[in-house]
Write a protein that holds these residues in place. Sequence first.
Motif, short mmCIF file in Angstrom:
data_model
loop_
_atom_site.label_atom_id
_atom_site.label_comp_id
_atom_site.label_asym_id
_atom_site.label_seq_id
_atom_site.Cartn_x
_atom_site.Cartn_y
_atom_site.Cartn_z
N LEU A 197 -43.16 -2.52 21.61
CA LEU A 197 -44.17 -2.65 22.66
C LEU A 197 -43.61 -3.46 23.81
N GLN A 198 -43.87 -3.04 25.05
CA GLN A 198 -43.43 -3.80 26.21
C GLN A 198 -44.48 -3.67 27.32
N GLY A 199 -44.19 -4.22 28.49
CA GLY A 199 -45.13 -4.12 29.60
C GLY A 199 -46.31 -5.07 29.47
N GLY A 200 -47.41 -4.72 30.15
CA GLY A 200 -48.56 -5.61 30.25
C GLY A 200 -49.16 -6.01 28.92
N MET A 201 -49.19 -5.08 27.95
CA MET A 201 -49.76 -5.43 26.65
C MET A 201 -48.86 -6.40 25.89
N ALA A 202 -47.55 -6.26 26.05
CA ALA A 202 -46.64 -7.20 25.41
C ALA A 202 -46.71 -8.56 26.09
N TYR A 203 -46.84 -8.58 27.43
CA TYR A 203 -46.96 -9.84 28.16
C TYR A 203 -48.34 -10.47 27.99
N LYS A 204 -49.30 -9.67 27.50
CA LYS A 204 -50.71 -10.08 27.42
C LYS A 204 -51.28 -10.34 28.81
N THR A 205 -50.88 -9.48 29.75
CA THR A 205 -51.42 -9.55 31.11
C THR A 205 -52.13 -8.24 31.49
N ARG A 217 -53.17 -16.17 33.32
CA ARG A 217 -54.44 -15.78 33.93
C ARG A 217 -54.26 -15.40 35.39
N GLN A 218 -53.43 -16.16 36.12
CA GLN A 218 -53.21 -15.85 37.53
C GLN A 218 -52.58 -14.46 37.69
N CYS A 219 -51.70 -14.09 36.78
CA CYS A 219 -51.12 -12.74 36.83
C CYS A 219 -52.21 -11.69 36.66
N ARG A 220 -53.16 -11.94 35.77
CA ARG A 220 -54.26 -10.99 35.60
C ARG A 220 -55.12 -10.92 36.86
N TYR A 221 -55.40 -12.09 37.48
CA TYR A 221 -56.20 -12.09 38.70
C TYR A 221 -55.53 -11.27 39.80
N LEU A 222 -54.22 -11.44 39.96
CA LEU A 222 -53.50 -10.70 41.00
C LEU A 222 -53.53 -9.20 40.73
N TRP A 238 -56.96 -8.00 41.65
CA TRP A 238 -57.08 -7.84 43.11
C TRP A 238 -56.37 -6.57 43.56
N ARG A 239 -55.15 -6.34 43.05
CA ARG A 239 -54.38 -5.15 43.45
C ARG A 239 -55.15 -3.87 43.14
N ASP A 240 -55.73 -3.81 41.95
CA ASP A 240 -56.45 -2.60 41.57
C ASP A 240 -57.72 -2.40 42.40
N PRO A 292 -48.52 -3.43 45.48
CA PRO A 292 -47.47 -4.19 44.79
C PRO A 292 -47.47 -3.90 43.30
N THR A 293 -46.29 -3.78 42.71
CA THR A 293 -46.22 -3.52 41.27
C THR A 293 -46.63 -4.76 40.49
N SER A 294 -46.98 -4.55 39.24
CA SER A 294 -47.37 -5.67 38.39
C SER A 294 -46.22 -6.65 38.22
N ILE A 295 -45.01 -6.13 38.00
CA ILE A 295 -43.86 -7.01 37.81
C ILE A 295 -43.62 -7.85 39.05
N LEU A 296 -43.73 -7.25 40.23
CA LEU A 296 -43.54 -8.01 41.48
C LEU A 296 -44.57 -9.13 41.58
N LEU A 297 -45.83 -8.84 41.35
CA LEU A 297 -46.88 -9.86 41.46
C LEU A 297 -46.66 -10.97 40.44
N MET A 298 -46.24 -10.61 39.23
CA MET A 298 -46.02 -11.61 38.19
C MET A 298 -44.83 -12.50 38.51
N VAL A 299 -43.75 -11.92 39.04
CA VAL A 299 -42.58 -12.72 39.42
C VAL A 299 -42.95 -13.67 40.55
N CYS A 300 -43.70 -13.19 41.54
CA CYS A 300 -44.11 -14.05 42.66
C CYS A 300 -44.98 -15.20 42.16
N ALA A 301 -45.92 -14.92 41.27
CA ALA A 301 -46.78 -15.97 40.74
C ALA A 301 -45.96 -17.01 39.99
#
Length: 404
Positions: free
Chosen positions: A81-89, A246-251, A254-256, A264-273
């Motif tokens: 498993l990878q991505g948002g479910m693996a990150y729990k975001t 949590r901030q990654c989830r908020y971003l 907002w994006r959605d 912006p992609t999820s990875i981009l927003l998470m790296v910026c946060a």
Amino acid sequence: MTYMNAHALFVGANVSASYHQAILLPDDKAEALRSDDKQLRAAMRSAAELVVKQGNVMAFASDAFRDQKQTAPSLELKFLLQGGMAYKTAVHPAFLPPQQCDRDTGVYVKTSYLDHDSPGIASEKYFALAERAIKPLCDLHGWKIVKKATCVRVELSPELHIDYPLYAIPDEEFIALAMAFADTTGIALNSAMDDMSNYFKRFPHLRIPTDRVMLAHRELGWIHSDPRALHDWFEDHFSRFSGLRRQCRYLKGWRDFTFDTGGPTSILLMVCAANAYRSGMVDAKDNRDDEAFLSIAKALPEMLRGDVLNPVLEERSVLNAWDDVERRRIISEIEQLEQHVDTALNGHFHSSITVERLRNALGGRVPNRPDLVKAHMSVPGEVSAPVKIAPVSALPQVRRTVSG
């Protein structure tokens, strides 16, 4: 300190709903994705085992491997498993459809390598094997196979899809990992594959070297890509900064809400946060999700005017490689987010205005609960003066938008 404290709107009080609760992926959708993923994994695993049993592995070998080797490469599939479910975001999209809930499952073929970065299995035949394996199941359930550049996507419904990126790992490295895993945990690696994310978190030294993991690409063949390296980077930051996840989830929420598709992609927003926390732009000691979100929103425009790099790749990989038009469009949306959140928390002492402006920025999933908002009647560093309240109509209105 801001004039208004809207922390409870974001993360919730003991007895109230919150924005965070509203954007979490519902259990029924997560379970539907997990259950269908289990069926699709089984179909791919069985197809690979049948190829081996019938002695047809050489048909999946690359031309170079067949030219130089007399024996067939290995062909054994593992899943992670990878991505948002693996990150729990992972979050529940704002608009279903066109947005979709998704799950990402990496498919790893344990195979022989011709040299350091040449898997014995041909990438195009790997894609074909996976797609043929799942086609009967997809036909049975009415699922759609979509051929993406770096994965096989299965659209389960207008609201759900699963992505299967296809990786290759060297059989000799896998054997070494299995021995090290057994020595460390006392458990056979094969019996622990479904829980590997937790084992990797507990024992970070148990890794196949990043430069030995290859990703199948439909146009480019094989490219270096190890999702575990980025996963480790995020987990390190999540452990250092308790509010970051949590901030990654908020971003993402907002994006959605702001972009029907694209943005912006999820990875981009998470790296910026994560970069905002690490650089001190966010006060990690302050247990205020509203202020942390405002700090990140203020930091984002300047970050995105430059290149945001993948933090784990040696070669330069830009996460926001947009053209000038797209860059201006996305930064403009983020500047509107910053303005709405800033004026929601500052410049007045009216809880109803705070709620209205946060809902304008993030959507109706922010609770319409002015009673959860607190006012700080004395703000350090501020000189008492009559407060002029700008009407919401004077602010840029957030609208859903689409790419292109």
